[in-house]
Design a protein around this motif. Sequence first.
Motif, PDB file in Angstrom:
ATOM      1  N   ALA A   1      22.056 -20.027 -64.404  1.00 29.67           N
ATOM      2  CA  ALA A   1      21.839 -21.197 -65.255  1.00 29.67           C
ATOM      3  C   ALA A   1      22.250 -20.976 -66.711  1.00 29.67           C
ATOM      4  CB  ALA A   1      20.370 -21.615 -65.187  1.00 29.67           C
ATOM      5  N   HIS A   2      22.708 -19.764 -67.049  1.00 32.48           N
ATOM      6  CA  HIS A   2      23.118 -19.516 -68.437  1.00 32.48           C
ATOM      7  C   HIS A   2      24.321 -18.576 -68.475  1.00 32.48           C
ATOM      8  CE1 HIS A   2      22.944 -18.597 -72.695  1.00 32.48           C
ATOM      9  NE2 HIS A   2      22.011 -19.515 -72.852  1.00 32.48           N
TER      10      HIS A   2
ATOM     11  N   GLN B   1      22.535 -23.443 -58.271  1.00 34.81           N
ATOM     12  CA  GLN B   1      23.569 -22.414 -58.468  1.00 34.81           C
ATOM     13  C   GLN B   1      23.933 -21.906 -57.075  1.00 34.81           C
ATOM     14  OE1 GLN B   1      24.416 -22.011 -61.691  1.00 34.81           O
ATOM     15  NE2 GLN B   1      22.685 -23.277 -62.372  1.00 34.81           N
ATOM     16  N   ALA B   2      25.199 -22.025 -56.707  1.00 31.84           N
ATOM     17  CA  ALA B   2      25.546 -21.717 -55.314  1.00 31.84           C
ATOM     18  C   ALA B   2      26.846 -20.938 -55.197  1.00 31.84           C
ATOM     19  CB  ALA B   2      25.650 -23.016 -54.510  1.00 31.84           C
ATOM     20  N   ILE B   3      26.930 -20.158 -54.126  1.00 38.25           N
ATOM     21  CA  ILE B   3      28.150 -19.400 -53.815  1.00 38.25           C
ATOM     22  C   ILE B   3      28.532 -19.682 -52.364  1.00 38.25           C
ATOM     23  CG2 ILE B   3      29.133 -17.074 -53.544  1.00 38.25           C
ATOM     24  CD1 ILE B   3      27.264 -16.167 -55.816  1.00 38.25           C
TER      25      ILE B   3
ATOM     26  N   ALA C   1      29.590 -22.321 -57.720  1.00 42.80           N
ATOM     27  CA  ALA C   1      29.447 -23.544 -58.519  1.00 42.80           C
ATOM     28  C   ALA C   1      28.081 -23.599 -59.175  1.00 42.80           C
ATOM     29  CB  ALA C   1      29.645 -24.768 -57.634  1.00 42.80           C
ATOM     30  N   SER C   2      28.105 -24.161 -60.356  1.00 44.71           N
ATOM     31  CA  SER C   2      26.899 -24.314 -61.145  1.00 44.71           C
ATOM     32  C   SER C   2      26.673 -25.813 -61.306  1.00 44.71           C
ATOM     33  CB  SER C   2      27.189 -23.643 -62.490  1.00 44.71           C
ATOM     34  OG  SER C   2      26.034 -23.530 -63.219  1.00 44.71           O
ATOM     35  N   ASP C   3      25.469 -26.246 -61.124  1.00 43.47           N
ATOM     36  CA  ASP C   3      25.133 -27.673 -61.164  1.00 43.47           C
ATOM     37  C   ASP C   3      25.640 -28.321 -62.457  1.00 43.47           C
ATOM     38  OD1 ASP C   3      23.697 -30.137 -61.141  1.00 43.47           O
ATOM     39  OD2 ASP C   3      22.159 -29.211 -59.881  1.00 43.47           O
TER      40      ASP C   3
ATOM     41  N   MET D   1      23.682 -26.219 -67.818  1.00 46.91           N
ATOM     42  CA  MET D   1      24.702 -25.589 -68.666  1.00 46.91           C
ATOM     43  C   MET D   1      25.064 -24.204 -68.132  1.00 46.91           C
ATOM     44  SD  MET D   1      22.316 -24.358 -71.826  1.00 46.91           S
ATOM     45  CE  MET D   1      23.188 -22.821 -71.908  1.00 46.91           C
ATOM     46  N   GLY D   2      24.876 -24.049 -66.832  1.00 49.68           N
ATOM     47  CA  GLY D   2      25.088 -22.730 -66.232  1.00 49.68           C
ATOM     48  C   GLY D   2      26.553 -22.358 -66.097  1.00 49.68           C
TER      49      GLY D   2
END
Length: 578
Positions: free
Chosen positions: A55-56, A550-552, A564-566, A570-571
């Motif tokens: 997320a950061h 947050q997914a791979i 991918a970051s949602d 702001m990830g």
Amino acid sequence: MPNTNASPASLPEPRVKPTPGKAPAQGWSFFIFGLLFLSLVQAAERPPAAAVASAHPAATRAGLEILQAGGNAFDAAVAVSAALAVVEPYSSGLGGGGFWLLHRTRDGYEVMIDGREKAPLAASRDMYLDSKGEPVKGASVDGPLAAGIPGEPAALAYLAKHYGRLPLKQSLQPAIRLAEEGFKVTPHYRRMAAFRLDVLRASPGAAKQFLLNSQVPPVGHIIRQPDLAKTLRALALKGKAGFYEGEVAQRLVQESRRHGGIWSLADFRQYRVKERKPVVGRYRGWRIVSAAPPSSGGVVLLEMLNMLSAKDLNGLKPADRVHYLVEVMRRAYADRARWLGDADYVQMPLQRLMSMAYARQLAKSIVMNKATPSSSLDSVRPEGHDTTHFSILDKDGNRVAATLSINYPFGSGFVAEGTGVLFNDEMDDFSIKPGVANVYGLVGAEANAIAPGKRMLSSMSPTFIENPDHVGILGTPGGSRIITMVLLGVLEAVEGRNVETWVSRPRFHHQYLPDVIQVEPGAFDAGLKAALERKGHVLDVKRRPWGNMQAIHWDRREQRVEAASDPRGMGAAQVEPH
Ligand code: DON
């Protein structure tokens, strides 16, 4: 070998992974053939790239730095968790807890590291009720009385010791640097701090650390946390004892008690991380691995997927599809409210809840043209942001999905002076009175009542999904809505959509009570809304979107890794080919 303290979740056995075995004894040709075969098997188990999604951006960089230094996914998980504890103080931290779901390629071993907070030994069932038995406003949410005994520092030490390749000292280094050098205030930080301004002001330690002259600092202001850096260094040098014994523990206890808390040194001496056997199920040829109690996540997720197995979702009109999903969510969340709690304290009918027979029976009660009123379901009667998730895949195929929390934005808002440690307010995840809703509107029953040393029920759902061609690693914050977000993400994956879609798709949610469908702005068009209302649903269209997934995705067939970051957050998600 760490000790496996399995939860009573006795479920389908994990798929047995090919273990790098012994070479056949007879003849060189067998031996060479064996080696070839082995390397093919191993190649299939090794992704073409590593990836970190958090997320950061600073936390994602911390994870990649540790991977590049020779660390595995578990070392990187330590680095990312600790970095998030510094740069996302409103989401998670040393004063909080979480669940780290691990998959080790070498032997296919899968485990959930349970670093959930525990109720202090001096806690009692009715501690947040007044003399008339009514909840005291804010008591389980604001200030040190709202805080459970932190589990994250113990979990980080445990991860490094039992699963990592690098010393804890090295994996904590990026976080120590971030605490010393500071990070920049973002608009999101400002929103979270404004939301919790009163409690942050009430704690001199928090005001000093997170505010500027008692005001929300402007964007770009640098937040330095030298006390937190000191505490991180104590953990780095002494391991678990650096936090749970000695000066840090003494200070935390002293400060808690001075400001109305009930922590004791005995609480700290007794805190142990638990290894839990993850819950495992199947959905349309995919193997689903998710969080075990004291999270409700995996159980509720599998219960929902089991109900969905019986239905051809793609054959349904849009309104019928949403309706069916909502009815499935409602039923599974009703069971959450009634049955679930800490496996160390309560007996739960987990096998039954996750059985296909039970799902079929529940699904039979779904009527396609009419919403089932939640009040007609047999559960408890009714009597309120932030957390973080990250996903990691390393070059060997080791995986981590971790969801960490201090519960509300900036937790309880209380910082123990001299330690930099922000206390969680996870006690609010207990059912403080049967049927009384917590900050996420969740109700609970006896199973989740407060007891000394007990872990409060969670919705955090770090999850792996896998079939012969694909591996997915996912999770999100979002309180009660976590489990339905993971469900919607899993459905996208199963339907073959890309990882960007898993994290970005529009969301809706039903949690049994309140008996409404929560809808993200813009998720449903007018026609769909009208069709659902005709079936008797009440829609609650929210002003803000929710979640920060947050997914791979590792496509084994195409030998491709994507992360991918949602877009709601702001990830940063980064793939590192090797
Ligand atoms: O453990 C839980 O279920 C909650 N404490 C999580 C809180 C959360 O995700 C808040 N996020 N927006």
